[in-house]
Design an enzyme around this catalytic site. Structure first.
Site, PDB file in Angstrom:
ATOM      1  N   GLY A 221       0.859  -1.396   0.336  1.00 61.51           N
ATOM      2  CA  GLY A 221       0.198   0.044  -0.173  1.00 61.51           C
ATOM      3  C   GLY A 221       0.720   1.189   0.282  1.00 61.51           C
ATOM      4  O   GLY A 221       2.096   0.769  -0.291  1.00 61.51           O
ATOM      5  N   ASN A 222       0.580   2.678  -0.228  1.00 57.93           N
ATOM      6  CA  ASN A 222       0.953   3.209   0.492  1.00 57.93           C
ATOM      7  C   ASN A 222       0.441   4.394   1.444  1.00 57.93           C
ATOM      8  O   ASN A 222      -0.492   4.393   2.170  1.00 57.93           O
ATOM      9  CB  ASN A 222       1.173   3.927  -1.151  1.00 57.93           C
ATOM     10  CG  ASN A 222      -0.445   4.446  -1.185  1.00 57.93           C
ATOM     11  OD1 ASN A 222      -1.257   4.845  -0.986  1.00 57.93           O
ATOM     12  ND2 ASN A 222      -0.626   4.093  -2.771  1.00 57.93           N
ATOM     13  N   ARG A 223       0.974   6.121   1.710  1.00 51.99           N
ATOM     14  CA  ARG A 223       0.776   7.069   2.716  1.00 51.99           C
ATOM     15  C   ARG A 223      -0.621   7.704   2.413  1.00 51.99           C
ATOM     16  O   ARG A 223      -0.920   8.411   3.245  1.00 51.99           O
ATOM     17  CB  ARG A 223       1.981   7.072   3.461  1.00 51.99           C
ATOM     18  CG  ARG A 223       2.450   6.577   3.633  1.00 51.99           C
ATOM     19  CD  ARG A 223       4.173   6.585   3.832  1.00 51.99           C
ATOM     20  NE  ARG A 223       3.843   8.226   5.490  1.00 51.99           N
ATOM     21  CZ  ARG A 223       4.771   8.906   5.434  1.00 51.99           C
ATOM     22  NH1 ARG A 223       6.187   9.440   4.645  1.00 51.99           N
ATOM     23  NH2 ARG A 223       4.402  10.227   6.113  1.00 51.99           N
ATOM     24  N   SER A 224      -0.786   6.967   1.614  1.00 55.93           N
ATOM     25  CA  SER A 224      -2.253   8.929   0.767  1.00 55.93           C
ATOM     26  C   SER A 224      -2.940   8.183   1.733  1.00 55.93           C
ATOM     27  O   SER A 224      -4.288   7.172   2.438  1.00 55.93           O
ATOM     28  CB  SER A 224      -2.844   8.013  -0.022  1.00 55.93           C
ATOM     29  OG  SER A 224      -3.474   8.726  -0.602  1.00 55.93           O
TER      30      SER A 224
END
Ligand code: CTP
Length: 425
Positions: A221-224
């Protein structure tokens, strides 16, 4: 064109005078959280309930939350002339909940209690946040009153849909206090941020991060946080647009009011949803942080340590949704008039600065507008403030002054507006 700063926006956190009017509806309890948000942000708050609002929430609660006296009539504290001064001195008046009756009285120009008198003397932005049963909201009298208030320059928020008191469902629910606060705080940053200039337009907006599953419990995933995309969707809907929000993983955000939300997890699901809804849209805004790669294989049971454990994760490239949209416009699967807006999060490095990478990305992706966020050092991700640049395909470059993500969203929609096809209203 050389980059220029855009506005003379008030500094975030500057202490302002806010009047919170409270109408007599069950949603009056939500005004308490709204008042708290204003005081926590350092603003000076005066609460002006109607007499019937005090049937729902007691005067002591409003006085304790605002730290100021609370009156309903024009004869309290007469030497201070509060019925004139409160409105004259206010930087913002927010009425939440605004009942059908209260809006009707405002339209009629009544001044028979402190709240309506304050409305007549206010020269600052005034925002009504309606809450009522769906039948009352849809009644021609209310529809006309809302149109009149808007024509006179007031902001009337589109209510949320969902469960009302008892078993009723439908449009008319008060938006959550955080959403009301975000919209109200935006009016303090920029008084003209909520025109109804997107009425008749359909927008598709993606937001949040994608999650690419590795096994049943793990994902890449990512930190958005999704905050920027949600701010865009919320604002576009309040500016009158018909909005579909394709939402990936977000940080516990409430659905924006009056927006259709489609939930997705992976980049492939986001692509399907965006392409499906882009069909009838005037514009697509790709604010989502789409994963460029996904694990090549999905393990149907949890990957264990020990013998046979993988020491690498093979990755496969995901399609670029934004580039795909631009291609579909050329090959005719998407209307050639659909405006396409991309986002770029850039850090800059020894080879180039943020803007040079962004210019290259705009050219590579072929979209009409590129919103550029400078990231790194705690900027942009998971925070409430943003700054950056807006690059357009015609070569124009505009600096976006530091401000809330709502303010950034309002600037992006301003830039988008002239690119949209005209609509018959
Ligand atoms: N985007 C997309 N599909 C992808 C990756 C990105 O639609 N598979 C969109 C994003 O929503 C955003 C824009 O492309 O609007 C730019 O995303 P970014 O990650 O900055 O660009 P990349 O093409 O991934 O470039 P980079 O090499 O800088 O990561």
């Amino acid at each position: 064109m050389s980059p220029h700063a855009v506005d003379g926006t008030a500094e975030p956190g500057q202490r302002r005078r806010v009047v919170v009017g409270v109408g007599g509806g069950i949603a009056a309890y939500k005004a308490c959280a709204l008042i708290r948000s204003f005081t926590e942000a350092g603003h000076h708050v005066r609460v002006v309930p109607t007499a019937s609002a005090l049937e729902f929430v007691g005067r002591a609660t409003f006085e304790a939350l605002s730290g100021n006296p609370v009156h309903t009539g024009v004869f309290a504290d007469v030497p201070q002339v509060p019925h004139v001064r409160l409105g004259q001195e206010a930087d913002l008046v927010v009425i939440a909940p605004a009942t059908a009756d209260l809006m009707a009285r405002a339209v009629a120009g009544r001044a028979d209690d402190l709240l309506t008198a304050t409305l007549l003397t206010a020269r600052c932005p005034v925002m009504f946040v309606p809450a009522m049963h769906t039948e009352m909201w849809e009644h021609p009298a209310t529809v006309d009153n809302v149109a009149t208030l808007r024509r006179r320059g007031a902001v009337v928020i589109e209510p949320a849909s969902g469960r009302l008191t008892g078993k009723d469902t439908g449009a008319g629910r008060l938006p959550e206090p955080d959403e009301i606060y975000a919209l109200a705080a935006l009016l303090l940053e920029r008084a003209d941020a909520l025109p109804r200039d997107l009425a008749g337009h359909r927008l598709v907006i993606s937001a949040g991060g994608t999650r690419e599953p590795l096994d049943p419990v793990r994902f890449l995933g990512n930190r958005s946080s999704g905050k920027q995309g949600y701010a865009l969707a919320r604002l576009a809907a309040q500016r009158g647009a018909d909005v579909t929000l394709v939402a990936g993983a977000v940080a516990g955000l409430d659905d924006p009011s009056a927006v259709d939300v489609v939930r997705v997890q992976t980049a492939a699901q986001m692509q399907d949803a965006v392409m499906k809804h882009a069909g009838g849209a005037d514009a697509v805004i790709m604010a989502a942080a789409v994963a460029d790669f996904r694990p090549t294989t999905f393990a149907t049971s949890k990957i264990k340590k020990g013998e046979g454990e993988p020491d690498t994760v093979p990755l496969t490239k995901n399609d670029d949704i934004l580039a795909g949209l631009v291609r579909s416009r050329t090959d005719g699967t998407l209307s050639s008039g659909t405006v396409i807006v991309g986002f770029a999060a850039e850090t800059g490095d020894e080879q180039g600065d943020v803007l040079s990478y962004a210019r290259a990305k705009l050219a590579r992706k072929g979209c009409d507008l590129l919103v550029v966020n400078a990231v790194g050092d705690g900027k942009a991700f998971e925070v409430d403030h943003n700054d950056g640049w807006l690059l357009a395909a015609d070569g124009s470059e505009t600096a976006l002054a530091h401000g809330s993500k709502s303010l950034m969203a309002s600037r992006v929609l301003d830039a988008l507006r002239p690119l949209l096809p005209s609509v018959d209203r």
